[in-house]
Design an enzyme around this catalytic site. Sequence first.
Site, PDB file in Angstrom:
ATOM      1  N   ASN A  10      45.138  42.165  44.273  1.00  9.64           N
ATOM      2  CA  ASN A  10      44.387  43.351  43.849  1.00  9.64           C
ATOM      3  C   ASN A  10      44.744  44.484  44.814  1.00  9.64           C
ATOM      4  O   ASN A  10      44.262  44.508  45.942  1.00  9.64           O
ATOM      5  CB  ASN A  10      42.884  43.035  43.905  1.00  9.64           C
ATOM      6  CG  ASN A  10      42.025  44.252  43.621  1.00  9.64           C
ATOM      7  OD1 ASN A  10      42.514  45.279  43.155  1.00  9.64           O
ATOM      8  ND2 ASN A  10      40.739  44.141  43.915  1.00  9.64           N
ATOM      9  N   LYS A  12      44.002  47.512  44.652  1.00 10.78           N
ATOM     10  CA  LYS A  12      42.939  48.538  44.713  1.00 10.78           C
ATOM     11  C   LYS A  12      43.561  49.940  44.607  1.00 10.78           C
ATOM     12  O   LYS A  12      44.548  50.117  43.915  1.00 10.78           O
ATOM     13  CB  LYS A  12      42.116  48.366  45.988  1.00 10.78           C
ATOM     14  CG  LYS A  12      41.639  46.929  46.181  1.00 10.78           C
ATOM     15  CD  LYS A  12      40.562  46.799  47.201  1.00 10.78           C
ATOM     16  CE  LYS A  12      40.249  45.340  47.426  1.00 10.78           C
ATOM     17  NZ  LYS A  12      39.090  45.099  48.250  1.00 10.78           N
ATOM     18  N   HIS A  98      34.574  43.636  39.520  1.00  7.40           N
ATOM     19  CA  HIS A  98      34.782  43.528  40.968  1.00  7.40           C
ATOM     20  C   HIS A  98      33.577  44.142  41.670  1.00  7.40           C
ATOM     21  O   HIS A  98      33.000  45.121  41.185  1.00  7.40           O
ATOM     22  CB  HIS A  98      36.075  44.260  41.351  1.00  7.40           C
ATOM     23  CG  HIS A  98      36.492  44.004  42.767  1.00  7.40           C
ATOM     24  ND1 HIS A  98      35.884  44.621  43.838  1.00  7.40           N
ATOM     25  CD2 HIS A  98      37.440  43.181  43.282  1.00  7.40           C
ATOM     26  CE1 HIS A  98      36.463  44.189  44.958  1.00  7.40           C
ATOM     27  NE2 HIS A  98      37.408  43.316  44.647  1.00  7.40           N
ATOM     28  N   GLU A 100      33.335  46.045  44.067  1.00  6.82           N
ATOM     29  CA  GLU A 100      33.469  47.481  44.361  1.00  6.82           C
ATOM     30  C   GLU A 100      33.139  48.316  43.140  1.00  6.82           C
ATOM     31  O   GLU A 100      32.631  49.434  43.256  1.00  6.82           O
ATOM     32  CB  GLU A 100      34.887  47.768  44.893  1.00  6.82           C
ATOM     33  CG  GLU A 100      35.034  47.265  46.322  1.00  6.82           C
ATOM     34  CD  GLU A 100      36.440  46.891  46.749  1.00  6.82           C
ATOM     35  OE1 GLU A 100      37.400  47.250  46.044  1.00  6.82           O
ATOM     36  OE2 GLU A 100      36.570  46.208  47.784  1.00  6.82           O
ATOM     37  N   GLU A 168      33.817  35.965  44.669  1.00  9.36           N
ATOM     38  CA  GLU A 168      34.113  36.849  45.788  1.00  9.36           C
ATOM     39  C   GLU A 168      32.814  37.208  46.505  1.00  9.36           C
ATOM     40  O   GLU A 168      32.116  38.143  46.089  1.00  9.36           O
ATOM     41  CB  GLU A 168      34.780  38.129  45.288  1.00  9.36           C
ATOM     42  CG  GLU A 168      36.093  37.899  44.577  1.00  9.36           C
ATOM     43  CD  GLU A 168      37.009  39.090  44.737  1.00  9.36           C
ATOM     44  OE1 GLU A 168      38.066  38.924  45.337  1.00  9.36           O
ATOM     45  OE2 GLU A 168      36.634  40.194  44.312  1.00  9.36           O
ATOM     46  N   GLY A 174      37.229  42.445  52.356  1.00  6.84           N
ATOM     47  CA  GLY A 174      37.721  43.503  53.234  1.00  6.84           C
ATOM     48  C   GLY A 174      37.079  43.516  54.610  1.00  6.84           C
ATOM     49  O   GLY A 174      37.239  44.472  55.363  1.00  6.84           O
ATOM     50  N   SER A 214      38.915  38.247  52.058  1.00  8.67           N
ATOM     51  CA  SER A 214      39.660  38.095  53.321  1.00  8.67           C
ATOM     52  C   SER A 214      40.548  36.854  53.349  1.00  8.67           C
ATOM     53  O   SER A 214      40.700  36.216  54.384  1.00  8.67           O
ATOM     54  CB  SER A 214      38.691  38.100  54.516  1.00  8.67           C
ATOM     55  OG  SER A 214      38.028  39.349  54.593  1.00  8.67           O
TER      56      SER A 214
HETATM   57  C1  PEP Z   1      39.302  41.833  46.755  1.00 13.91           C
HETATM   58  O1  PEP Z   1      39.208  43.030  46.763  1.00 13.91           O
HETATM   59  O2  PEP Z   1      39.247  41.252  45.672  1.00 13.91           O
HETATM   60  C2  PEP Z   1      39.479  41.135  48.028  1.00 13.91           C
HETATM   61  C3  PEP Z   1      39.307  39.847  48.036  1.00 13.91           C
HETATM   62  O3  PEP Z   1      39.810  41.891  49.106  1.00 13.91           O
HETATM   63  P1  PEP Z   1      40.238  41.349  50.560  1.00 13.91           P
HETATM   64  O4  PEP Z   1      41.222  40.232  50.353  1.00 13.91           O
HETATM   65  O5  PEP Z   1      40.835  42.511  51.259  1.00 13.91           O
HETATM   66  O6  PEP Z   1      38.993  40.847  51.222  1.00 13.91           O
END
Ligand code: PEP
Length: 252
Positions: A10, A12, A98, A100, A168, A174, A214
């Site tokens: 992803n 973003k 997601h 976000e 998630e 993040g 992460s």
């Molecule tokens: C994500 O945005 O789906 C995500 C898992 O981000 P990150 O790997 O940076 O934590």
Amino acid sequence: MSRRPLIAGNWKMNGLKADGIALAEGVAAKRRAEPDLACDVLVCPPFLLVSDVARAVAGSGLAVGGQDCHAKTSGAHTGDTSPVMLKDAGCSHVILGHSERRTDHGETDAQVKAKAAAAHAAGLVAIVCIGETLAQRDGGETLEVNRRQLKGSLPEGANADNTVIAYEPVWAIGTGRVASPEQAQEVHAAIRAELVKLVGETEAGKMRILYGGSMKPENAAQLIALPDVDGGLIGGASLKVEDFWAIARNCA
Ligand code: PEP
């Protein structure tokens, strides 16, 4: 039940055209060099780069996805992108719900469900994201929150071919803070048990549940090896070819 893992990047809202094409070409080159890789690999660039990225990876075996879509096919929805447009631009998948988007745009489970239904109608695989906040985890609500989001976000007709679930935990996205293998497996198993009720035992057994939050080359192996973890949704580490590929190579 053996499920072929999916490693999804992803991107973003990162990268200009040249960056996105270079990243896509880099991942596609890795994919071409390892045709026997034991997982599916997907990249989800920002909307404006979807067509360029789809062109750059054509024939490599890499799949391309969007990061969101509207629940309608067309119409007066300024600034939005329909699932049919994503499909037309070369996407096979779309990330929906997601955290976000749930936070920045107030997306609800009902909206995610409508988008997922529209994605299915357009022939896209919907990657439906769910996950608890830190406050919810600390409050002992983790399993209940994930079950509720799953139930509220899955449309009629969801099956293992048209839907992927991404667990998630919001506190891990993040932040550099990753779920422990025990935490991840507990939630993934609970999600699969809930899927049995929602889509039936056969589809639940086949449906892929990704971990996101992460995930990095250093922690991917132990997460992907868990019985109910079927790959990863990767943010930050998907922006570097070597890191993303190191994660994909953990799929046995
Ligand atoms: C994500 O945005 O789906 C995500 C898992 O981000 P990150 O790997 O940076 O934590």
